[in-house]
Structures are given as structure tokens and as C-alpha cells.
Design an enzyme around this catalytic site. Structure first.
Site, PDB file in Angstrom:
ATOM      1  N   GLY B 132       0.940  -1.281  -0.196  1.00  0.00           N
ATOM      2  CA  GLY B 132       0.016   0.101  -0.549  1.00  0.00           C
ATOM      3  C   GLY B 132       0.358   1.194   0.010  1.00  0.00           C
ATOM      4  O   GLY B 132       1.351   1.677   0.877  1.00  0.00           O
ATOM      5  N   SER B 134       1.171   3.616  -2.704  1.00  0.00           N
ATOM      6  CA  SER B 134       0.974   4.322  -4.297  1.00  0.00           C
ATOM      7  C   SER B 134      -0.798   4.806  -3.828  1.00  0.00           C
ATOM      8  O   SER B 134      -1.315   4.018  -3.281  1.00  0.00           O
ATOM      9  CB  SER B 134       0.417   4.105  -5.378  1.00  0.00           C
ATOM     10  OG  SER B 134       1.566   3.223  -6.646  1.00  0.00           O
ATOM     11  N   GLU B 251      12.088  -5.482  -3.755  1.00  0.00           N
ATOM     12  CA  GLU B 251      10.780  -5.954  -4.953  1.00  0.00           C
ATOM     13  C   GLU B 251      11.480  -6.075  -6.221  1.00  0.00           C
ATOM     14  O   GLU B 251      11.122  -6.283  -7.477  1.00  0.00           O
ATOM     15  CB  GLU B 251      10.064  -3.965  -4.151  1.00  0.00           C
ATOM     16  CG  GLU B 251       8.603  -4.466  -5.766  1.00  0.00           C
ATOM     17  CD  GLU B 251       7.998  -3.239  -5.288  1.00  0.00           C
ATOM     18  OE1 GLU B 251       8.096  -2.850  -3.902  1.00  0.00           O
ATOM     19  OE2 GLU B 251       7.260  -2.398  -5.794  1.00  0.00           O
ATOM     20  N   GLU B 368      12.066   6.399 -15.811  1.00  0.00           N
ATOM     21  CA  GLU B 368      12.733   7.406 -15.416  1.00  0.00           C
ATOM     22  C   GLU B 368      12.502   7.818 -13.613  1.00  0.00           C
ATOM     23  O   GLU B 368      13.378   8.243 -14.024  1.00  0.00           O
ATOM     24  CB  GLU B 368      11.642   8.186 -15.612  1.00  0.00           C
ATOM     25  CG  GLU B 368      10.645   8.704 -17.447  1.00  0.00           C
ATOM     26  CD  GLU B 368      10.397   7.477 -17.130  1.00  0.00           C
ATOM     27  OE1 GLU B 368       9.679   6.378 -17.293  1.00  0.00           O
ATOM     28  OE2 GLU B 368      10.208   6.991 -19.061  1.00  0.00           O
TER      29      GLU B 368
HETATM   30  C1  LIG Z   1       0.451  -3.376 -12.708  1.00  0.00           C
HETATM   31  C2  LIG Z   1       0.929  -2.152 -11.825  1.00  0.00           C
HETATM   32  C3  LIG Z   1       0.645  -2.425 -10.084  1.00  0.00           C
HETATM   33  C4  LIG Z   1       1.209  -2.162  -9.679  1.00  0.00           C
HETATM   34  N1  LIG Z   1       0.554  -2.516  -8.046  1.00  0.00           N
HETATM   35  C5  LIG Z   1       1.215  -1.221  -7.328  1.00  0.00           C
HETATM   36  C6  LIG Z   1       0.931  -2.283  -5.465  1.00  0.00           C
HETATM   37  O1  LIG Z   1       0.599  -3.369  -6.016  1.00  0.00           O
HETATM   38  N2  LIG Z   1       1.157  -1.676  -4.519  1.00  0.00           N
HETATM   39  C7  LIG Z   1       1.335  -0.056  -4.998  1.00  0.00           C
HETATM   40  O2  LIG Z   1       1.995   1.085  -4.213  1.00  0.00           O
HETATM   41  N3  LIG Z   1       1.832   0.492  -6.462  1.00  0.00           N
HETATM   42  C8  LIG Z   1       1.287  -0.058  -7.234  1.00  0.00           C
HETATM   43  N4  LIG Z   1       1.427   0.550  -8.588  1.00  0.00           N
HETATM   44  C9  LIG Z   1       1.546   1.681  -8.648  1.00  0.00           C
HETATM   45  C10 LIG Z   1       3.269   2.403  -9.010  1.00  0.00           C
HETATM   46  O3  LIG Z   1       3.725   2.542  -8.566  1.00  0.00           O
HETATM   47  C11 LIG Z   1       3.560   3.408  -9.894  1.00  0.00           C
HETATM   48  O4  LIG Z   1       2.101   2.900 -10.893  1.00  0.00           O
HETATM   49  C12 LIG Z   1       4.516   4.550  -9.913  1.00  0.00           C
HETATM   50  O5  LIG Z   1       5.106   4.376  -8.827  1.00  0.00           O
HETATM   51  C13 LIG Z   1       4.016   5.660 -11.218  1.00  0.00           C
HETATM   52  O6  LIG Z   1       3.084   6.096 -10.419  1.00  0.00           O
HETATM   53  P1  LIG Z   1       2.229   6.833 -11.405  1.00  0.00           P
HETATM   54  O7  LIG Z   1       1.856   5.769 -11.754  1.00  0.00           O
HETATM   55  O8  LIG Z   1       1.400   7.864 -10.635  1.00  0.00           O
HETATM   56  O9  LIG Z   1       2.791   8.167 -12.571  1.00  0.00           O
HETATM   57  P2  LIG Z   1       3.293   9.312 -12.066  1.00  0.00           P
HETATM   58  O10 LIG Z   1       4.158   9.004 -11.036  1.00  0.00           O
HETATM   59  O11 LIG Z   1       2.493  10.758 -12.272  1.00  0.00           O
HETATM   60  O12 LIG Z   1       4.374   9.390 -13.835  1.00  0.00           O
HETATM   61  C14 LIG Z   1       4.069   9.286 -15.265  1.00  0.00           C
HETATM   62  C15 LIG Z   1       4.934   9.414 -15.960  1.00  0.00           C
HETATM   63  O13 LIG Z   1       5.606  10.987 -15.553  1.00  0.00           O
HETATM   64  C16 LIG Z   1       6.489  10.006 -15.121  1.00  0.00           C
HETATM   65  N5  LIG Z   1       7.241  11.099 -13.909  1.00  0.00           N
HETATM   66  C17 LIG Z   1       7.381  11.360 -12.896  1.00  0.00           C
HETATM   67  N6  LIG Z   1       7.816  11.950 -12.377  1.00  0.00           N
HETATM   68  C18 LIG Z   1       8.407  12.354 -12.963  1.00  0.00           C
HETATM   69  C19 LIG Z   1      10.327  12.601 -12.603  1.00  0.00           C
HETATM   70  N7  LIG Z   1      10.524  13.237 -11.770  1.00  0.00           N
HETATM   71  N8  LIG Z   1      11.015  12.887 -13.333  1.00  0.00           N
HETATM   72  C20 LIG Z   1      10.296  12.366 -14.641  1.00  0.00           C
HETATM   73  N9  LIG Z   1       9.461  11.556 -15.315  1.00  0.00           N
HETATM   74  C21 LIG Z   1       8.920  11.681 -14.354  1.00  0.00           C
HETATM   75  C22 LIG Z   1       7.017   8.953 -14.622  1.00  0.00           C
HETATM   76  O14 LIG Z   1       8.053   8.038 -15.216  1.00  0.00           O
HETATM   77  C23 LIG Z   1       6.022   8.217 -15.669  1.00  0.00           C
HETATM   78  O15 LIG Z   1       6.225   8.340 -17.159  1.00  0.00           O
HETATM   79  C24 LIG Z   1       1.270  -0.462 -10.055  1.00  0.00           C
HETATM   80  C25 LIG Z   1       0.944  -0.144 -11.106  1.00  0.00           C
HETATM   81  C26 LIG Z   1       1.086  -0.482 -12.216  1.00  0.00           C
HETATM   82  C27 LIG Z   1       0.673  -0.301 -13.077  1.00  0.00           C
END
Ligand SMILES: Cc1cc2nc3c(=O)[nH]c(=O)nc-3n(C[C@H](O)[C@H](O)[C@H](O)COP(=O)(O)OP(=O)(O)OC[C@H]3O[C@@H](n4cnc5c(N)ncnc54)[C@H](O)[C@@H]3O)c2cc1C
Lengths: 314, 381
Positions: B132, B134, B251, B368
């Protein structure tokens, strides 16, 4: 690599960075050019890893002297039961080279065809195309010279030994390119900021770091399998040479991109390293050759791939 | 001079014999209809029955002390098992996260009671957990989490919203990263804590989210004034960020970052052996072998109590890139033929993998973000 040995070698290489002849002489005086000489011929009984460690360090300075070639030559001679002569030795592996590296300054050349070996007297006629002190191509020194001795090797080790040695040189050069590029990017100011403040630059550097780490891990694993008394683990060598070659392409490209025009000059030290990387990756089988060998072996068997990679039994 | 360290460890005879045993087990299970291979099985293949069988074989929590249901085996033994499960595409998603990271966190930070009551159940394949971290407004910027735990007379009250929680819908527990005090000025890493939350408590709502393939494996989890005891705090109050980061090395460094699509390669090789140029196969062999070497090195370092966090980020990033490369290579081979001539099962698997691939470079830290982690270790950030 043994820590004392590493310190000694690193100090000698640093002290004589721009004087390859002096560097060679001091390394030789300290016995470092004879790390792969068998004990029967007055060697120190060092593990193969020590010699690979030395060529890695020498690769990091792109030292234009036949350290790697001399080490390889002495291993091959020992393998053929011959006494490695003193001085600079170069190598010519039939079918793999167009010329003899450092042939114009070599005291001897080890000429290998399959398992047959002949020791030729140098130096050879011809001279290398060069930029400053650095060789640009090894092709100019053709194989000549009178035969001093001949022998038969127990195993066909010349190609894998030479390829793995090049991989070790490349890993040293890769680390040096990364370090040089990082320090350049920290110092170069544009738009009022160091280049390292730009995320695009950070990401190129991190990709370079990842490539260096991967090449280095593959090298270490292959070096750990090297044994004077056995043929090489061809698969481990193929992976190491392939991985170093792949890294050389990416690291060289990013390093030049980050350096801008200054990196494209003869004077700036980057190209000393990248010229070597581009040559070494093609020496003794490039990425496609080794990948082809790995793939052909796998495809020949017509069995699942995974059990070939992850051994079971017992 | 090396920035990164990956100790080299050749496979031992014990590992090889363990590999034989798990292979034989998987063969027998598949033959008996115990499972069907799926790609990305550590996320997509949920089967509590299969998890219980693995538990009975002693292949979950195998590195933990015996008194908590483990067998005190070396980390590399677990690596052998996880590699084989992934390559076989076995349905291991139910227990995967518990075995990989939650168990380790409980072992490290849990109370004696938590260890005794939860770990043996995980090891038996009967207790599942999820991550938990995100939240809707806290993805890459994890320190922006707003889920909040407030002290009460008997413990804590937890409120907030987690999202993308893989396997939460079948999990017994979630480790929740929550704010327990405000950030200290610019230091947003301060004031965060981890809680081991029993998902059957009242006030918790779990709803599935369908992914691009139409499957439900991740969820939104809402906490509305959920009453926690003092013991539910995992580790130290205010140390949540550091604890989370430690968890990330577990992880990110395992073979699930480079072996989730390997079965596509195997199937394509089996069905179209003459269609593959050798160098393409060789490149895949070289890359995957290098990743295995690196992953083994990290497992050894984690076992020794070290913190190879950057190395783990590095393996994940290279591993994800490898999987995309593998897919491109296999797809390229298939694409040289009219689809009507290709085996239907192979095309199905290809399409399944395509739909899973975009997730690999997002979950567990995006490309990234990982590049940023590596750049920081290189001293340029
Ligand atoms: C299939 C799947 C399973 C998952 N399972 C879990 C889980 O079990 N538990 C959990 O807690 N989370 C989980 N996640 C969440 C995952 O950790 C997040 O998707 C990830 O951390 C990215 O966050 P976001 O999706 O909000 O994208 P964002 O953070 O909004 O990013 C969107 C884009 O912007 C880029 N970006 C963001 N910040 C920067 C920066 N500073 N510099 C350059 N580029 C940047 C990113 O690289 C990406 O390309 C899961 C995600 C997926 C897809």
C-alpha cells in the site's frame, strides 16, 4: 584482484599515463607482465583473475602498450609447454586478425593456428596508423619474422582467451569513460547550471552506469570460470564479450553526446578511450559473432532454452 | 573504482538439486492439470490452491527461521525457486508479494506475536499480502502520500485512499505507508510510518480496477477511520520512508523483473525453431544470463544485511528493457509470416504479453524514477 597487486599496478599506470614505454618497462620490472606465466616457467602461480584485473586497469588508461597481448602470449606459450621469452610479446590468431597489434615494437609474436603455436622473432616490419601515441588500427604490421620455437597447445584456447581479455580491457575503459563523463558534466556550465542538473543528462549517465555494471558483472562471472588447466567456458566468454561490446556502443555514444564538441577533439582524453572501445569490441569476434555462437548452440539442440541456462541435477 | 557491486556466486550442487526437484514438481502439476502457464504469472496467476501446494512443499518463506515456518535456507535457494516458477508461468500471484517482501518486513520490524501468527501462515501459502504505497496523487512522488494515521487512546485511526494495490482483493494484510506527523519543513520523508493492516477490519473498502486486458488484479483500497492497535504500527513511528526503501530492494531485484515473458520465447522457439536467426537468440541468452548474475549478486548482498538499493534499481531497469527487447525480437520473428500460418496458441500468448508489457516499466518504480536513483548513486543528482 589482489589488493596489493592492484595498488601497485594502478600506481604505475597513473605515474606513467602519457609514457607508454616507461609504463611497460616498470610493469615488466615488477613482474606484472608475467602474471599468466605458468609456475613451471618461473611464474608466480597467480590465479587467472589477477591478469584479467591488470588488463582491466590498463584498459582504463587505454595504455598504448602490448600489456594484454604479452599476457595472452605468455599464457598460450605456457599452454604449449614453451618457455615465455622476456620482453614484449604480441599475438596473431590465424583467421581473426588482419595484422599484429604493436608488431613494430614486439620482441616476439605468438602465432596460433588452431592448437599449433609458433613463436616468431620481432619486431615486425610496418608501422601502425596512429593518432598521437594511440594505435588506430593494427592492420599495418603483417605477419613476418623467423620462427624461434613451435609447440602444440592442449586445448583450443586462443580465441576465448583473447576475447575475454578484450572484454576485461573494455570494462576498464568503460568505467574510465563513465568517470570522465561524470566529471565533465559536473564542471561544464550551460544556461547557468552544471550539465548534471539536466535530467536528460542524468538519464544518459544512468544508462551508462547500468551498461558498465552489466558488462562488469558478465566479465566477473566469466573470469571466475577461467582455469589454466581447462578449456574456457565458451558460453561465459561469449556472454562477457557480447555484453561488453553492447555496453561499448551505448556508453561511447552517450559519452560523446554529453561532451559536445570538446570530446570530438584529438587533444581531449575521451577519444583515446572510445577509439579503443570501438576497436576492441570488434576484435576477436564482435557482438553478432558471439551472439551467433550462443544462439546456434542453443538452436542446434532443439530443446527448451531455459534448462541450458539454469543447470539442474543431483 | 567500481560504483556497483555484484558478487559472483556459482550455482552449488544443492541449488542444482533443488532446481531438479521444483522442475519435476512443476512438470507433474502441469501434467495433472494443476495449472496452465500464463505470462507475468506473479501478477496475473492467482491460485490459492496452488500457493498452498507450494507452501506444503516448503517453497514459500524458505529463507525464514524455522520457528516462523521457514527453513533457514540461503537466499539463492529462494532465487532458484522463483526463477523456475516464473519460467514455468505458474500461478503464484496470491502469495508472491508476501513471500518476497511483506514477510521480510514482518521478520525485520514485526512484533513477536505478528511473526508467530502471520509468518507460518504465509509460509503455508494460506495468507496473502499487498503493498500500500501508491495513492491517486502520489505515484512516482511517493512522499506525497496523504493517507493519515492519527493517534487514539488505544492505537491509531487510519484514513485515506491507496490505489493500484496488486492482489489486495484476495489479501489478508496490506502494509500501508501513512503520514503520522507533518513533514519537517522540506523533508517530506520525515513523519511517515508503515502499518501492518488486517484487511478484514471495518472501515476498509476494496474495489477492483480493470487493466487494459480487462483483468482485475489491482485495486483501490479506501480506509475510513479504521481502528488500529499500537501493535499494528510496523517498525518505528516516523521511520516509514526508510523502511519502504529497504523493501524496494527486495521488490526490484528479483527475476520477476526479467523472466515474466520468457515463456513466450520458449514457445516461439519450440514452434518456429527454424525461424530464429541465431544471433537474436544469442543476444537474449547473453542479456538474460547477465541479469541472472546480477540478481544473484544482489540476493547475496541482501542476505549479508547490505543495502544494494541502487543495484536493485539497476536490475529492474535493465530487466524491464530486456523484456521489451525479448518481446520485440519474438514479435519480429512471428511478423515475418502471414498470421494465418502461425500457431494460434503462440499468437494468443504474444497478444497477452503485449497487453502486459506496458506495466513492467511502471510498477515498482518507473524507468525515469529508476534512472534518477542510479544517477544519484553516480553522484550527479
Ligand atoms: C500493474 C501495476 C501494479 C501496481 N501495483 C502496485 C502495488 O501493488 N502497490 C502500490 O503501491 N503501487 C502499485 N503500482 C503503482 C506504481 O508504483 C505507480 O504506477 C508508479 O509508481 C508510477 O506512478 P503513477 O502511475 O502515478 O505515474 P506518475 O508518477 O504520474 O508518472 C507518470 C509519468 O511521468 C514520469 N515522471 C514522474 N515523475 C517524474 C520525474 N521526477 N522525472 C521524470 N519523469 C517523471 C513517470 O516516469 C511516468 O512516465 C502498480 C502499478 C501498475 C501499473
Amino acid at each position: 584482484m589482489d589488493a596489493t597487486l592492484e595498488r601497485t599496478a594502478a600506481r604505475i599506470l597513473a605515474d606513467h599515463r602519457d609514457a607508454p614505454d616507461a609504463a611497460w618497462t616498470v610493469l615488466d620490472e615488477n613482474g606484472l607482465t608475467r602474471l599468466w606465466v605458468g609456475e613451471a616457467h618461473g611464474g608466480f602461480g597467480m590465479s587467472p583473475a589477477e591478469g584479467f584485473g591488470l588488463v582491466r586497469l590498463a584498459g582504463a588508461c587505454a595504455l598504448p602498450a602490448p600489456i594484454a597481448e604479452t599476457l595472452i602470449g605468455t599464457w598460450l606459450l605456457t599452454e604449449a609447454g614453451l618457455e615465455p621469452p622476456p620482453g614484449r610479446t604480441s599475438i596473431f590468431i590465424e583467421g581473426w586478425q588482419r595484422g599484429v597489434p604493436f608488431g613494430d615494437s614486439a620482441d616476439h609474436v605468438v602465432h596460433v593456428r588452431d592448437r599449433s603455436l609458433s613463436l616468431l622473432r620481432g619486431p615486425l616490419a610496418g608501422s601502425r596508423a596512429a593518432v598521437g601515441l594511440d594505435p588506430l588500427s593494427d592492420a599495418a604490421c603483417g605477419l613476418t619474422g623467423s620462427v624461434a620455437a613451435t609447440g602444440e597447445m592442449r586445448h583450443c584456447i586462443a580465441l576465448p582467451l583473447a576475447a575475454l581479455t578484450r572484454a576485461a580491457q573494455m570494462c576498464g575503459a568503460l568505467e574510465a569513460v563513465l568517470a570522465l563523463t561524470i566529471s565533465f558534466a559536473e564542471q561544464r556550465i550551460q544556461f547557468g547550471r552544471a550539465l548534471t542538473k539536466f535530467q536528460a543528462i542524468q538519464h544518459m549517465l544512468s544508462e551508462m552506469g547500468a551498461e558498465v555494471a552489466a558488462a562488469s558483472a558478465a566479465l566477473d562471472a566469466a573470469v571466475a570460470t577461467a582455469d589454466y588447466n581447462a578449456p574456457f567456458d565458451r558460453q561465459a566468454v561469449a556472454i562477457a564479450k557480447f555484453r561488453a561490446g553492447l555496453a561499448a556502443g551505448i556508453v561511447g555514444e552517450h559519452a560523446h553526446q554529453i561532451h559536445g564538441a570538446i570530446g570530438y577533439t584529438e587533444e581531449y582524453p575521451l577519444a583515446r578511450l572510445t577509439r579503443r572501445l570501438w576497436q576492441w569490441r570488434d576484435d576477436f569476434g564482435g557482438e553478432s559473432y558471439w551472439a551467433g555462437e550462443l544462439g546456434s548452440a542453443a538452436l542446434r539442440e532443439r530443446t527448451p532454452l531455459w534448462p541450458r541456462l539454469a543447470g539442474a541435477g543431483g | 573504482m567500481s560504483q556497483f557491486s555484484f558478487p559472483i556466486a556459482p550455482e552449488t550442487p544443492e541449488e542444482r538439486s533443488l532446481r531438479s526437484r521444483i522442475r519435476a514438481f512443476l512438470e507433474a502439476e502441469r501434467a495433472a492439470g494443476g495449472y496452465q502457464s500464463v505470462a507475468d504469472c506473479w501478477v496475473s496467476g492467482v491460485s490459492p490452491a496452488f500457493s498452498r501446494k507450494l507452501g506444503a512443499m516448503g517453497w514459500i518463506g524458505m529463507t525464514w527461521p524455522e520457528r516462523y515456518g521457514g527453513q533457514a535456507l540461503p537466499a539463492l535457494h529462494r532465487l532458484v525457486v522463483t526463477e523456475e516458477l516464473l519460467v514455468a508461468g505458474a500461478p503464484v500471484a496470491a502469495h508472491w508479494i508476501a513471500d518476497r517482501q511483506t514477510g521480510a518486513q514482518i521478520l525485520k520490524f514485526g512484533t513477536e506475536r505478528q511473526k508467530q501468527s502471520i509468518l507460518p501462515r504465509i509460509a503455508a501459502g494460506r495468507c496473502y499480502t499487498c503493498v500500500g504505497m501508491s495513492e491517486p496523487q502520489a505515484g512516482s512522488d511517493l512522499a506525497a502520500v496523504t493517507t493519515k494515521a492519527t493517534k487514539t487512546s488505544s492505537g491509531w485511526s487510519l484514513s485515506g485512499r491507496k490505489i493500484w494495490s496488486t492482489v489486495a482483493h484476495i489479501s489478508n494484510y496490506m502494509i500501508v505507508l501513512a503520514r503520522t506527523s507533518p513533514a519537517e519543513g522540506k523533508n517530506r520523508h520525515a513523519g511517515l510510518s508503515q502499518f501492518l493492516v488486517n484487511l478484514t477490519l471495518s472501515g476498509i473498502g476494496i474495489s477492483g480496477i480493470r487493466d487494459i486486458a480487462g483483468h482485475t488484479h489491482f485495486n483501490e483500497v479506501v480506509f475510513d477511520d479504521v481502528k488500529l492497535t499500537r501493535d499494528d504500527l510496523l517498525g518505528e513511528e516516523g521511520n516509514g520512508w526508510a523502511q519502504c526503501m529497504g523493501e524496494l530492494a527486495l521488490e526490484r531485484s528479483g527475476p520477476e523483473r526479467f523472466l515474466t515473458t520468457f515463456l513466450l520465447l520458449e514457445q516461439a522457439l519450440a514452434e518456429l525453431p527454424a525461424a530464429f536467426p541465431p544471433a537474436i537468440v544469442g543476444e537474449l541468452i547473453a542479456r538474460v544470463t547477465t541479469l541472472r548474475i546480477m540478481s544473484r549478486g544482489i540476493a547475496l548482498r541482501l542476505q549479508a544485511g547490505e543495502h544494494p538499493d541502487t543495484e536493485a534499481a539497476l536490475v529492474k531497469q535493465l530487466g524491464n528493457a530486456f523484456e521489451k527487447h525479448l518481446f520485440g525480437a519474438v514479435r519480429g520473428v512471428i511478423a515475418a509470416y502471414p498470421e494465418a500460418e502461425m500457431p494460434a496458441g503462440l499468437l494468443r500468448l504474444r497478444d497477452e504479453v503485449q497487453l502486459r508489457l506496458p506495466a513492467s516499466t511502471l510498477r515498482g518504480g518507473t524507468t525515469e524514477i529508476l534512472r534518477g536513483v542510479i544517477a544519484r548513486q553516480l553522484g550527479v543528482r
